[in-house]
Design a protein around this motif. Structure first.
Motif, PDB file in Angstrom:
ATOM      1  N   VAL A   1      18.509 -29.830   2.718  1.00 11.11           N
ATOM      2  CA  VAL A   1      19.083 -30.920   3.515  1.00 11.11           C
ATOM      3  C   VAL A   1      20.357 -31.390   2.814  1.00 11.11           C
ATOM      4  O   VAL A   1      20.344 -31.706   1.623  1.00 11.11           O
ATOM      5  CB  VAL A   1      18.084 -32.087   3.674  1.00 11.11           C
ATOM      6  N   SER A   2      21.443 -31.430   3.552  1.00  8.70           N
ATOM      7  CA  SER A   2      22.732 -31.822   2.978  1.00  8.70           C
ATOM      8  C   SER A   2      22.769 -33.324   2.698  1.00  8.70           C
ATOM      9  O   SER A   2      21.987 -34.098   3.259  1.00  8.70           O
ATOM     10  CB  SER A   2      23.868 -31.461   3.942  1.00  8.70           C
ATOM     11  N   GLU A   3      23.698 -33.715   1.830  1.00  8.45           N
ATOM     12  CA  GLU A   3      23.896 -35.144   1.528  1.00  8.45           C
ATOM     13  C   GLU A   3      24.204 -35.914   2.806  1.00  8.45           C
ATOM     14  O   GLU A   3      23.718 -37.020   3.002  1.00  8.45           O
ATOM     15  CB  GLU A   3      25.027 -35.326   0.518  1.00  8.45           C
ATOM     16  N   GLU A   4      25.015 -35.316   3.656  1.00 11.37           N
ATOM     17  CA  GLU A   4      25.381 -35.970   4.921  1.00 11.37           C
ATOM     18  C   GLU A   4      24.137 -36.213   5.782  1.00 11.37           C
ATOM     19  O   GLU A   4      23.953 -37.299   6.319  1.00 11.37           O
ATOM     20  CB  GLU A   4      26.387 -35.106   5.681  1.00 11.37           C
ATOM     21  N   ASN A   5      23.284 -35.205   5.896  1.00  8.24           N
ATOM     22  CA  ASN A   5      22.086 -35.352   6.721  1.00  8.24           C
ATOM     23  C   ASN A   5      21.044 -36.267   6.089  1.00  8.24           C
ATOM     24  O   ASN A   5      20.213 -36.839   6.796  1.00  8.24           O
ATOM     25  CB  ASN A   5      21.472 -33.993   7.033  1.00  8.24           C
ATOM     26  N   LEU A   6      21.072 -36.417   4.770  1.00  9.00           N
ATOM     27  CA  LEU A   6      20.111 -37.307   4.104  1.00  9.00           C
ATOM     28  C   LEU A   6      20.325 -38.771   4.439  1.00  9.00           C
ATOM     29  O   LEU A   6      19.443 -39.595   4.201  1.00  9.00           O
ATOM     30  CB  LEU A   6      20.179 -37.134   2.583  1.00  9.00           C
ATOM     31  N   SER A   7      21.466 -39.092   5.015  1.00 11.51           N
ATOM     32  CA  SER A   7      21.754 -40.490   5.318  1.00 11.51           C
ATOM     33  C   SER A   7      21.662 -40.815   6.809  1.00 11.51           C
ATOM     34  O   SER A   7      21.886 -41.958   7.194  1.00 11.51           O
ATOM     35  CB  SER A   7      23.134 -40.873   4.793  1.00 11.51           C
ATOM     36  N   ASN A   8      21.323 -39.833   7.640  1.00 11.59           N
ATOM     37  CA  ASN A   8      21.251 -40.158   9.069  1.00 11.59           C
ATOM     38  C   ASN A   8      19.904 -40.791   9.434  1.00 11.59           C
ATOM     39  O   ASN A   8      18.985 -40.853   8.615  1.00 11.59           O
ATOM     40  CB  ASN A   8      21.583 -38.931   9.941  1.00 11.59           C
ATOM     41  N   ASP A   9      19.802 -41.283  10.648  1.00 13.57           N
ATOM     42  CA  ASP A   9      18.607 -42.018  11.074  1.00 13.57           C
ATOM     43  C   ASP A   9      17.332 -41.175  11.020  1.00 13.57           C
ATOM     44  O   ASP A   9      16.283 -41.669  10.624  1.00 13.57           O
ATOM     45  CB  ASP A   9      18.791 -42.566  12.497  1.00 13.57           C
ATOM     46  N   LEU A  10      17.427 -39.907  11.399  1.00 11.51           N
ATOM     47  CA  LEU A  10      16.245 -39.045  11.342  1.00 11.51           C
ATOM     48  C   LEU A  10      15.787 -38.872   9.901  1.00 11.51           C
ATOM     49  O   LEU A  10      14.592 -38.929   9.612  1.00 11.51           O
ATOM     50  CB  LEU A  10      16.516 -37.678  11.974  1.00 11.51           C
ATOM     51  N   ALA A  11      16.731 -38.699   8.971  1.00 17.22           N
ATOM     52  CA  ALA A  11      16.364 -38.530   7.565  1.00 17.22           C
ATOM     53  C   ALA A  11      15.651 -39.761   7.034  1.00 17.22           C
ATOM     54  O   ALA A  11      14.676 -39.640   6.286  1.00 17.22           O
ATOM     55  CB  ALA A  11      17.596 -38.227   6.724  1.00 17.22           C
ATOM     56  N   VAL A  12      16.100 -40.934   7.416  1.00 14.46           N
ATOM     57  CA  VAL A  12      15.433 -42.168   6.984  1.00 14.46           C
ATOM     58  C   VAL A  12      13.992 -42.163   7.463  1.00 14.46           C
ATOM     59  O   VAL A  12      13.063 -42.441   6.700  1.00 14.46           O
ATOM     60  CB  VAL A  12      16.187 -43.417   7.489  1.00 14.46           C
ATOM     61  N   ALA A  13      13.786 -41.809   8.716  1.00 17.72           N
ATOM     62  CA  ALA A  13      12.423 -41.751   9.265  1.00 17.72           C
ATOM     63  C   ALA A  13      11.580 -40.707   8.529  1.00 17.72           C
ATOM     64  O   ALA A  13      10.403 -40.945   8.236  1.00 17.72           O
ATOM     65  CB  ALA A  13      12.470 -41.432  10.750  1.00 17.72           C
ATOM     66  N   VAL A  14      12.174 -39.569   8.189  1.00 17.31           N
ATOM     67  CA  VAL A  14      11.452 -38.506   7.494  1.00 17.31           C
ATOM     68  C   VAL A  14      11.118 -38.929   6.064  1.00 17.31           C
ATOM     69  O   VAL A  14      10.019 -38.663   5.570  1.00 17.31           O
ATOM     70  CB  VAL A  14      12.251 -37.183   7.524  1.00 17.31           C
ATOM     71  N   ILE A  15      12.038 -39.608   5.404  1.00 18.13           N
ATOM     72  CA  ILE A  15      11.768 -40.094   4.048  1.00 18.13           C
ATOM     73  C   ILE A  15      10.623 -41.097   4.071  1.00 18.13           C
ATOM     74  O   ILE A  15       9.706 -41.020   3.243  1.00 18.13           O
ATOM     75  CB  ILE A  15      13.037 -40.701   3.417  1.00 18.13           C
ATOM     76  N   VAL A  16      10.649 -42.011   5.022  1.00 14.62           N
ATOM     77  CA  VAL A  16       9.550 -42.977   5.153  1.00 14.62           C
ATOM     78  C   VAL A  16       8.235 -42.249   5.404  1.00 14.62           C
ATOM     79  O   VAL A  16       7.201 -42.579   4.813  1.00 14.62           O
ATOM     80  CB  VAL A  16       9.847 -44.009   6.270  1.00 14.62           C
TER      81      VAL A  16
END
Length: 86
Positions: free
Chosen positions: A43-58
């Motif tokens: 997962v790129s740095e750019e994608n780590l900050s999008n809304d889907l990434a936030v949901a996936v991290i949670v």
């Protein structure tokens, strides 16, 4: 999203009062583990900050929240969404 805001989102996802700091250090460890897993999965740095990434991290932090020794695993939907982010 910065780590402090991500911590708030994780607390919301786990039904932990946002103003409580009792579990912050443990949550931060789990956030780091999930984010590093995602980075190492591609997962790129750019994608780590999008809304889907936030949901996936949670979701990943939630998967690791109630873990017993020897039973650590992410849910299948976590893997599917990480794959989509790559």
């Amino acid at each position: 999203m910065d780590d402090e805001n991500l911590l708030v989102e994780c607390k919301k996802g786990l039904n932990i009062p946002v103003n409580s700091t009792v579990h912050d250090s443990l949550l931060k460890q789990k956030m780091l583990a999930v984010k590093m897993f995602m980075k190492n999965a591609g997962v790129s740095e750019e994608n780590l900050s999008n809304d889907l990434a936030v949901a996936v991290i949670v979701m990943g932090v939630s998967d690791l929240w109630e873990v017993r020794s020897g039973e650590v695993k992410f849910s299948p939907v976590f893997f599917t969404l990480v794959n989509q982010l790559t």
